[in-house]
Each structure stands twice: as C-alpha cells, then as structure tokens.
Design an enzyme around this catalytic site. Structure first.
Site, PDB file in Angstrom:
ATOM      1  N   SER A 112       0.838  -1.080   0.050  1.00 20.63           N
ATOM      2  CA  SER A 112       0.033  -0.029   0.000  1.00 20.63           C
ATOM      3  C   SER A 112       0.828   1.343  -0.033  1.00 20.63           C
ATOM      4  O   SER A 112       1.965   1.206   0.577  1.00 20.63           O
ATOM      5  CB  SER A 112      -1.008   0.128   1.231  1.00 20.63           C
ATOM      6  OG  SER A 112      -1.189   1.280   1.659  1.00 20.63           O
ATOM      7  N   LYS A 257      -8.887  -1.295  -8.233  1.00 19.41           N
ATOM      8  CA  LYS A 257      -9.346  -2.075  -7.112  1.00 19.41           C
ATOM      9  C   LYS A 257     -10.551  -1.403  -6.505  1.00 19.41           C
ATOM     10  O   LYS A 257     -10.425  -0.243  -6.405  1.00 19.41           O
ATOM     11  CB  LYS A 257      -8.223  -2.358  -6.060  1.00 19.41           C
ATOM     12  CG  LYS A 257      -8.598  -2.862  -4.878  1.00 19.41           C
ATOM     13  CD  LYS A 257      -7.222  -3.178  -3.874  1.00 19.41           C
ATOM     14  CE  LYS A 257      -7.668  -3.757  -2.678  1.00 19.41           C
ATOM     15  NZ  LYS A 257      -8.177  -2.605  -1.574  1.00 19.41           N
ATOM     16  N   SER A 279     -14.195  -5.526  -5.162  1.00 15.86           N
ATOM     17  CA  SER A 279     -13.946  -5.377  -3.611  1.00 15.86           C
ATOM     18  C   SER A 279     -14.835  -4.020  -2.956  1.00 15.86           C
ATOM     19  O   SER A 279     -14.951  -3.216  -3.647  1.00 15.86           O
ATOM     20  CB  SER A 279     -12.302  -4.955  -3.538  1.00 15.86           C
ATOM     21  OG  SER A 279     -11.841  -4.394  -2.335  1.00 15.86           O
ATOM     22  N   HIS A 281     -13.305  -3.067  -0.099  1.00 14.36           N
ATOM     23  CA  HIS A 281     -12.319  -2.567   1.040  1.00 14.36           C
ATOM     24  C   HIS A 281     -12.465  -3.192   2.348  1.00 14.36           C
ATOM     25  O   HIS A 281     -12.450  -2.657   3.150  1.00 14.36           O
ATOM     26  CB  HIS A 281     -12.444  -1.251   1.028  1.00 14.36           C
ATOM     27  CG  HIS A 281     -11.221  -0.446   1.292  1.00 14.36           C
ATOM     28  ND1 HIS A 281     -10.436   0.275   0.544  1.00 14.36           N
ATOM     29  CD2 HIS A 281     -10.479   0.102   2.353  1.00 14.36           C
ATOM     30  CE1 HIS A 281      -9.271   0.753   0.918  1.00 14.36           C
ATOM     31  NE2 HIS A 281      -9.245   0.634   2.248  1.00 14.36           N
ATOM     32  N   GLY A 335      -7.048  -9.103   3.130  1.00 13.06           N
ATOM     33  CA  GLY A 335      -6.215  -8.289   3.941  1.00 13.06           C
ATOM     34  C   GLY A 335      -6.380  -8.792   5.389  1.00 13.06           C
ATOM     35  O   GLY A 335      -4.951  -9.116   5.784  1.00 13.06           O
TER      36      GLY A 335
HETATM   37  C1  LIG Z   1      -6.795  -2.261   8.270  1.00 14.99           C
HETATM   38  C2  LIG Z   1      -6.731  -1.964   6.938  1.00 14.99           C
HETATM   39  C3  LIG Z   1      -6.090  -1.273   6.071  1.00 14.99           C
HETATM   40  C4  LIG Z   1      -6.459  -1.347   4.823  1.00 14.99           C
HETATM   41  N1  LIG Z   1      -5.588  -0.258   3.992  1.00 14.99           N
HETATM   42  C5  LIG Z   1      -5.722  -0.470   2.797  1.00 14.99           C
HETATM   43  C6  LIG Z   1      -4.909   0.449   1.776  1.00 14.99           C
HETATM   44  O1  LIG Z   1      -3.955   1.060   2.266  1.00 14.99           O
HETATM   45  N2  LIG Z   1      -5.100   0.396   0.345  1.00 14.99           N
HETATM   46  C7  LIG Z   1      -5.860  -0.375  -0.151  1.00 14.99           C
HETATM   47  O2  LIG Z   1      -6.061  -0.559  -1.273  1.00 14.99           O
HETATM   48  N3  LIG Z   1      -6.867  -1.273   0.503  1.00 14.99           N
HETATM   49  C8  LIG Z   1      -6.752  -1.100   1.978  1.00 14.99           C
HETATM   50  N4  LIG Z   1      -7.370  -1.992   2.778  1.00 14.99           N
HETATM   51  C9  LIG Z   1      -8.485  -2.968   2.131  1.00 14.99           C
HETATM   52  C10 LIG Z   1      -7.605  -4.231   1.608  1.00 14.99           C
HETATM   53  O3  LIG Z   1      -6.758  -4.044   0.489  1.00 14.99           O
HETATM   54  C11 LIG Z   1      -8.662  -5.348   1.375  1.00 14.99           C
HETATM   55  O4  LIG Z   1      -9.494  -4.726   0.257  1.00 14.99           O
HETATM   56  C12 LIG Z   1      -9.610  -5.879   2.413  1.00 14.99           C
HETATM   57  O5  LIG Z   1      -8.949  -5.979   3.526  1.00 14.99           O
HETATM   58  C13 LIG Z   1     -10.083  -7.203   2.154  1.00 14.99           C
HETATM   59  O6  LIG Z   1     -11.092  -7.397   2.874  1.00 14.99           O
HETATM   60  P1  LIG Z   1     -10.663  -8.617   4.020  1.00 14.99           P
HETATM   61  O7  LIG Z   1      -9.893  -8.023   5.179  1.00 14.99           O
HETATM   62  O8  LIG Z   1     -12.196  -8.957   4.433  1.00 14.99           O
HETATM   63  O9  LIG Z   1      -9.803  -9.809   3.472  1.00 14.99           O
HETATM   64  C14 LIG Z   1      -7.310  -2.168   4.122  1.00 14.99           C
HETATM   65  C15 LIG Z   1      -7.842  -3.069   4.815  1.00 14.99           C
HETATM   66  C16 LIG Z   1      -7.745  -3.229   6.348  1.00 14.99           C
HETATM   67  C17 LIG Z   1      -8.339  -4.109   7.015  1.00 14.99           C
END
Ligand SMILES: Cc1cc2nc3c(=O)[nH]c(=O)nc-3n(C[C@H](O)[C@H](O)[C@H](O)COP(=O)(O)O)c2cc1C
Length: 382
Positions: A112, A257, A279, A281, A335
């Site tokens: 990230s 994304k 997604s 997020h 994530g």
């Molecule tokens: C604590 C946290 C921080 C995240 N930060 C980012 C980020 O900086 N950039 C991004 O594209 N997605 C970010 N995400 C989203 C993740 O890339 C991803 O889409 C998400 O975690 C998927 O869901 P899951 O946690 O249920 O697997 C973040 C998710 C979490 C849980």
C-alpha cells in the site's frame, strides 16, 4: 494431509483471537473494524459462506494443484496479500514479514502507498515480484515520481483504487483517535502498556513511518500536521482524467481495485485496464453496500472474457477461497486474515497463515475432485 503450520492456530479465527490479546485495543480495532454499524463487513463473509459446492466423488482424479496463472505468471496458490495501510502499527515490520513470506510461497504481495515499508524494500524482499497500490496523489509530479519508483523497482502490477473518494466513517477509529488527524491519547498509551510484547517490539523497531511517502514529507511532522499533509497530498476520487495518464505511463499490468458495479467494470475495460479487483475494501467504506461476492458473479459472467476479474473482502479460509473462485473470481486476495496472522504470531505469522490457507484449499480441492483452480465454477450449486 501434511500439517506445516503451528497446530495451536488451525483457523483464521484462532489467529484473530490471539491477535486481539497480543496488540493494543486501538491497533486491533483499526484492523478488525468495518465502518458505521459493520453491516457490510459481516455481510461479506456471511454471503460468501452461503455459496455451496458440489463434489463428484466417483470422477477419475489425477491429483489437485493450487497453481494458478495470472497475468502470465504462475503462482503457487490462487490467493494473494491485499494492500493494508499502517501495517507497522499492528506489528512492527509486518509488511516486510508478509512480503518475504509471499515471496517464499510464490504468491502476490501488494504494497500500500500508506504502509510502513518502502517500494524499494518490498521489491528487494520479493526479487521484484511485489505489486504496488497507488493512492491517488493530488500533484502530478508526485504521482509520476511514485510510479517511476514502482517501475524502477520492477513491480509487475500497479493497482489503483476507486473506492476511497472519502475516508470511511469508522466509529472505533474516531473513538480511539485514529481518524485523520490521528491523536495519541492517554487511553492509547495505557492500552500499549497493557501489551508489553507489542510495546517492546515497537520500541525495538522504532515508531512506524510512512516509508513510501517519506521522501515527500516535511521532517518531524507532529500528528496533526501529518493529517493535514495526507489530506493535501491525496485526492481519492478517481475518474477518467486521472486514470488515462497513468495508463499511458505504466507499461506493466494495471488493475482497478474497489469495483462493485457493472458501470465501473465497463469503464475499466474502456480505459484499457488489464484487471479489476471486485472489492468493497473489506466493508470499510460503504456500510449500505453489497457484499463483494454478489456483484462478482454478474461481473465475471458478463465481462470475464474482456478483463481479468479478481476479488477480495470477507475471505477467511480455504473453503472461502474455493467459494469465491467458483463464483467467478480468477484470483482472490485477503487483507485481515494475513494481518491477524502477523499480529498473533509475529515473524512466523506470514508463513503460518499462507501454509494454513494452502492446506485448507488443497483439502477442499481433493474433496471436490477438482484438479485445477480454473475448474471451481463447475462445482458451483446454482
Ligand atoms: C486495516 C486495513 C487497512 C487497509 N488499507 C488499505 C490500503 O492502504 N489500500 C488499499 O487499497 N486497501 C486497503 N485495505 C483494504 C484491503 O486491501 C482489502 O480490500 C480488504 O482488507 C479485503 O477484505 P478482508 O480484510 O475481509 O480480506 C485495508 C484493509 C484493512 C483491514
């Protein structure tokens, strides 16, 4: 079934519980929470788990392989590590731990823009295999410089993000002083003291820094100034004018994304992107939104031959990966699952979580008599 992980933690939920005990409350809640009332967060996993698969026990079976081709690269499993911001807050060095584990297991790791290791370091740890996720900078000069760094680091895939036009509304982070601008308050300090192993490791490795952004940040920002810097530096709302110059500049694969609609998929195809990650997020942005597995099925069926359709949000196990692939995803990402692993087990967390998920997925494939990961859709009960 060969067990290659710590048998005390045979599920992501075991890792989640351990992580909760190991790291301060403000860090755990930042990782674990969704937004508003957590409806979307809960719906993501619940609706993946509504999906059922059909085995064909008497079919000739020549063995199952997790190997999956994506953008011309053969990975050892059909899942990768999604980009997560501020990883060093949850466990020191966690992006390095995960990048290294991903490299050893031959799965993709996405760095990230707002995490705590640099593009160059992630590339070094993965021999140029790490992907990079760009938060959109307001200034073109900054955007171009970051993209050039990703290119020089040989990142094969650049991921741009469309689902953060605003910061998510996250009551826990607001309560804990982690919303922008962040505050370190007495409660957080007491929570940190209550987790001595975390505190010691954090002191040993130093306060985590935004390593990708460090070259552009004024020195010695306090937390309030940091919030202001972030607000001025990034503009999350993506559109055609912002995507076009990136497409022109980036010669590698370009992925969007945060897609959750047919409209955005069609735009991604029209603007020449190579892939999308369906997604939401991880339920952190739009509590009133759909789970990702719902739009995934329609998007994959309608556009799967025009663009590579991948998916994340809500996956917590090998069976969840299988259900998502059966619903049309060519590849999946997680994530929180990996961050629970590292928060719970430190240095061993990356390897443990990947091994656990691989073992679970292998078992599902053999149980289904599914030989290749591209065959999952044949097992979907419609
Ligand atoms: C604590 C946290 C921080 C995240 N930060 C980012 C980020 O900086 N950039 C991004 O594209 N997605 C970010 N995400 C989203 C993740 O890339 C991803 O889409 C998400 O975690 C998927 O869901 P899951 O946690 O249920 O697997 C973040 C998710 C979490 C849980």
């Amino acid at each position: 079934m060969a067990i290659k992980f710590d048998t005390r933690y045979p599920s992501i939920e075991d890792l989640r519980r351990k992580a909760q005990k190991k790291i301060p409350k403000f860090a755990f809640e930042y990782l674990d929470g969704g937004c508003n009332e957590d409806v979307n967060l809960i719906r993501n996993t619940a609706e993946i788990r509504d999906i059922q698969l059909k085995p064909n026990y008497l079919r000739k079976h020549h063995g199952s392989s997790l190997k999956t081709k994506l953008f011309g690269i053969e990975y050892d499993a059909p899942f990768g590590i999604a980009p997560v911001g501020l990883q060093g807050l949850m466990w020191p060095n966690s992006p390095e731990i995960l990048a290294k584990a991903a490299f050893e297991h031959n799965i993709p790791f996405i760095l990230s823009t707002v995490t705590t290791t640099s593009i160059e370091r992630a590339s070094e740890l993965t021999e140029g295999k790490a992907w990079f996720q760009l938060y959109h900078p307001t200034e073109n000069r900054l955007r171009d410089d970051i993209i050039k760094r990703a290119e020089a680091a040989e990142c094969p895939v650049l991921v741009i993000l469309c689902d953060v036009p605003t910061f998510g509304f996250r009551p826990r982070d607001i309560r804990n002083g982690l919303a922008m601008p962040p505050k370190m308050n007495l409660t957080n300090i007491l929570q940190a003291i209550g987790r001595p192993h975390w505190s010691l490791q954090t002191l040993k490795h130093g306060i985590p820094n935004f390593e990708v952004l460090k070259p552009y940040m004024p020195k010695d920002l306090d937390l309030k100034q940091l919030g202001k810097f972030m607000d001025q530096t990034f503009s999350g709302r993506l559109n055609e004018e912002k995507i076009k110059p990136i497409r022109d500049m980036w010669k590698g694969k370009l992925v969007l994304k945060g897609v959750a609609s047919e409209y955005d998929t069609e735009e991604a195809i029209r603007l020449g992107l190579d892939g999308i990650i369906v997604s939401n997020h991880g339920g952190r942005q739009l509590d009133a939104g759909q789970s990702t597995v719902k739009p995934l099925a329609t998007i994959a069926e309608k556009y799967g031959d025009k663009i590579t359709v991948m998916m994340d949000s809500g996956i917590r196990s090998g069976p969840d990966v299988a259900r998502s692939m059966a619903s049309g995803a060519k590849f999946t990402f997680m994530g929180r699952s990996f961050m629970y692993g590292v928060s719970a087990l430190g240095k061993k967390g990356g390897n443990h979580t990947i091994s656990l998920l691989k073992t679970e997925l292998q078992q599902v494939m053999e149980q289904l008599c599914c030989e290749k990961t591209t065959d999952f859709p044949y097992h979907l009960i419609k």
